[in-house]
Design a protein around this motif. Sequence first.
Motif, mmCIF file in Angstrom:
data_model
loop_
_atom_site.group_PDB
_atom_site.id
_atom_site.type_symbol
_atom_site.label_atom_id
_atom_site.label_comp_id
_atom_site.label_asym_id
_atom_site.label_seq_id
_atom_site.Cartn_x
_atom_site.Cartn_y
_atom_site.Cartn_z
ATOM 1 N N ALA A 1 0.939 -1.126 0.027
ATOM 2 C CA ALA A 1 0.053 0.150 -0.023
ATOM 3 C C ALA A 1 0.833 1.616 -0.352
ATOM 4 O O ALA A 1 1.906 1.586 0.722
ATOM 5 N N ILE A 2 0.143 2.572 -0.476
ATOM 6 C CA ILE A 2 1.445 3.125 -0.729
ATOM 7 C C ILE A 2 0.754 4.443 -0.042
ATOM 8 O O ILE A 2 -0.373 4.021 0.794
ATOM 9 N N SER A 3 1.913 4.648 0.905
ATOM 10 C CA SER A 3 1.789 5.596 2.095
ATOM 11 C C SER A 3 1.397 7.108 2.638
ATOM 12 O O SER A 3 0.985 7.652 1.151
ATOM 13 N N ALA A 4 0.736 7.127 3.391
ATOM 14 C CA ALA A 4 0.068 8.990 3.215
ATOM 15 C C ALA A 4 1.364 9.610 2.553
ATOM 16 O O ALA A 4 1.239 10.628 2.024
ATOM 17 N N ALA A 5 2.496 9.878 3.096
ATOM 18 C CA ALA A 5 4.103 10.409 3.182
ATOM 19 C C ALA A 5 4.113 10.044 1.849
ATOM 20 O O ALA A 5 4.408 11.091 1.116
ATOM 21 N N SER A 6 4.314 9.143 1.082
ATOM 22 C CA SER A 6 4.566 9.032 0.100
ATOM 23 C C SER A 6 3.721 10.100 -1.488
ATOM 24 O O SER A 6 4.034 10.006 -2.113
ATOM 25 N N THR A 7 2.061 9.226 -0.641
ATOM 26 C CA THR A 7 0.948 10.341 -1.741
ATOM 27 C C THR A 7 1.385 12.044 -1.489
ATOM 28 O O THR A 7 0.751 12.740 -2.774
ATOM 29 N N ALA A 8 1.420 12.170 -0.497
ATOM 30 C CA ALA A 8 2.210 13.395 -0.093
ATOM 31 C C ALA A 8 3.709 13.852 -1.284
ATOM 32 O O ALA A 8 2.827 15.552 -1.298
ATOM 33 N N LYS A 9 3.887 13.131 -0.776
ATOM 34 C CA LYS A 9 5.246 13.484 -2.051
ATOM 35 C C LYS A 9 5.083 13.818 -3.291
ATOM 36 O O LYS A 9 5.874 14.907 -3.962
ATOM 37 N N ALA A 10 3.874 12.531 -3.042
ATOM 38 C CA ALA A 10 3.525 12.811 -5.434
ATOM 39 C C ALA A 10 3.523 13.973 -5.007
ATOM 40 O O ALA A 10 3.272 14.869 -6.339
ATOM 41 N N ALA A 11 2.486 14.910 -4.110
ATOM 42 C CA ALA A 11 1.984 15.734 -5.004
ATOM 43 C C ALA A 11 2.032 16.767 -4.875
ATOM 44 O O ALA A 11 2.280 17.698 -5.525
ATOM 45 N N LEU A 12 2.872 17.086 -3.786
ATOM 46 C CA LEU A 12 4.126 17.855 -3.451
ATOM 47 C C LEU A 12 4.495 18.162 -5.061
ATOM 48 O O LEU A 12 5.197 19.329 -5.515
ATOM 49 N N HIS A 13 5.929 17.228 -5.565
ATOM 50 C CA HIS A 13 6.351 16.959 -6.936
ATOM 51 C C HIS A 13 5.281 17.562 -7.828
ATOM 52 O O HIS A 13 6.290 18.480 -8.086
ATOM 53 N N ARG A 14 4.204 17.026 -7.663
ATOM 54 C CA ARG A 14 3.732 17.516 -9.757
ATOM 55 C C ARG A 14 3.196 18.774 -9.178
ATOM 56 O O ARG A 14 3.241 19.715 -10.332
ATOM 57 N N ALA A 15 2.227 19.652 -7.971
ATOM 58 C CA ALA A 15 2.393 20.976 -8.327
ATOM 59 C C ALA A 15 3.720 22.308 -7.602
ATOM 60 O O ALA A 15 3.879 22.786 -8.738
ATOM 61 N N ARG A 16 5.256 21.516 -7.340
ATOM 62 C CA ARG A 16 6.019 22.015 -7.562
ATOM 63 C C ARG A 16 6.714 22.303 -9.149
ATOM 64 O O ARG A 16 6.623 23.484 -9.789
ATOM 65 N N ILE A 17 6.289 21.236 -9.862
ATOM 66 C CA ILE A 17 6.388 21.299 -11.524
ATOM 67 C C ILE A 17 5.885 22.032 -11.927
ATOM 68 O O ILE A 17 6.262 22.935 -12.518
ATOM 69 N N ALA A 18 4.046 22.005 -11.900
ATOM 70 C CA ALA A 18 3.089 22.624 -12.316
ATOM 71 C C ALA A 18 3.011 24.024 -12.507
ATOM 72 O O ALA A 18 2.972 24.621 -12.943
ATOM 73 N N THR A 19 3.319 24.282 -11.206
ATOM 74 C CA THR A 19 3.760 26.211 -10.694
ATOM 75 C C THR A 19 5.159 26.631 -11.209
ATOM 76 O O THR A 19 4.870 27.455 -12.087
ATOM 77 N N ALA A 20 6.139 26.255 -11.226
ATOM 78 C CA ALA A 20 7.135 26.006 -12.489
ATOM 79 C C ALA A 20 7.111 26.051 -13.959
ATOM 80 O O ALA A 20 7.319 27.232 -14.255
ATOM 81 N N ALA A 21 6.425 25.268 -14.225
ATOM 82 C CA ALA A 21 5.679 25.899 -16.384
ATOM 83 C C ALA A 21 4.413 26.907 -16.299
ATOM 84 O O ALA A 21 5.335 27.436 -17.000
ATOM 85 N N VAL A 22 4.323 28.186 -14.939
ATOM 86 C CA VAL A 22 3.524 28.706 -15.529
ATOM 87 C C VAL A 22 4.400 30.136 -15.421
ATOM 88 O O VAL A 22 4.173 30.881 -15.557
ATOM 89 N N GLU A 23 4.668 29.664 -13.905
ATOM 90 C CA GLU A 23 5.995 30.959 -13.115
ATOM 91 C C GLU A 23 7.152 31.184 -13.076
ATOM 92 O O GLU A 23 7.206 31.911 -13.665
ATOM 93 N N SER A 24 7.205 30.088 -14.106
ATOM 94 C CA SER A 24 9.367 30.156 -14.154
ATOM 95 C C SER A 24 10.008 30.746 -15.379
ATOM 96 O O SER A 24 11.004 30.900 -15.502
ATOM 97 N N PHE A 25 8.942 31.167 -15.919
ATOM 98 C CA PHE A 25 9.066 31.136 -17.694
ATOM 99 C C PHE A 25 8.459 32.778 -18.249
ATOM 100 O O PHE A 25 8.247 32.744 -19.582
ATOM 101 N N ASP A 26 9.507 33.558 -17.111
ATOM 102 C CA ASP A 26 9.042 35.747 -17.673
ATOM 103 C C ASP A 26 9.001 35.377 -18.567
ATOM 104 O O ASP A 26 10.203 35.727 -18.845
ATOM 105 N N GLY A 27 8.991 36.417 -19.733
ATOM 106 C CA GLY A 27 9.294 36.418 -21.243
ATOM 107 C C GLY A 27 9.289 35.790 -22.232
ATOM 108 O O GLY A 27 10.086 35.713 -22.913
ATOM 109 N N MET A 28 8.895 34.468 -21.774
ATOM 110 C CA MET A 28 8.804 33.346 -22.941
ATOM 111 C C MET A 28 7.591 32.883 -22.862
ATOM 112 O O MET A 28 7.002 32.527 -22.740
ATOM 113 N N HIS A 29 6.731 33.681 -23.485
ATOM 114 C CA HIS A 29 5.698 33.664 -24.116
ATOM 115 C C HIS A 29 5.134 32.438 -25.082
ATOM 116 O O HIS A 29 4.506 32.024 -24.823
#
Length: 160
Positions: A1-29
């Motif tokens: 079974a997948i632990s709650a901690a590993s599920t939370a870690k995966a969700a945090l990873h996805r959130a950081r990458i998704a945020t980077a995809a939107v916020e980190s590309f200033d000036g790169m329309h």
Amino acid sequence: AISAASTAKAALHRARIATAAVESFDGMHWAPTLHSLVARPLTPEYATEALPDLPPDAAAKLVAYLSVWLEAYSGGDGGSVDLAMEPVKGLPAAREVITWAGAVIDAHFTTFAMNRGDEDGDEDAAMAALRRAAAKLQAGCASVGRVNGALAHVRDGAPL
């Protein structure tokens, strides 16, 4: 079974990458257009056929784009990112970013080497950003390697 901690870690990873995809590309329309392209594995045939034909300024922009991803994957925002996690759908994984960066550098090595100190500095700035991000990512990977070595040492029952 997948632990709650590993599920939370995966969700945090996805959130950081998704945020980077939107916020980190200033000036790169044009960056959102590249996300899905770079997320696909780069075949050697495509790399040798298409990348050498990129104009030098387009190659510099692609390197700048890839360096932003390398910075995100190296924990550039202060948060750690698990490189072993499954990539966010439609966004490039670290392995794709590294593959594309290597292919662009291979295809345009002479251009980047010969244009050092050009008047607008785009190529120099892009390569410098790529070097910084790659060094940070390499340092993170090296520390993981040291931990793995120590764990193997303990696992094998070697004296401390």
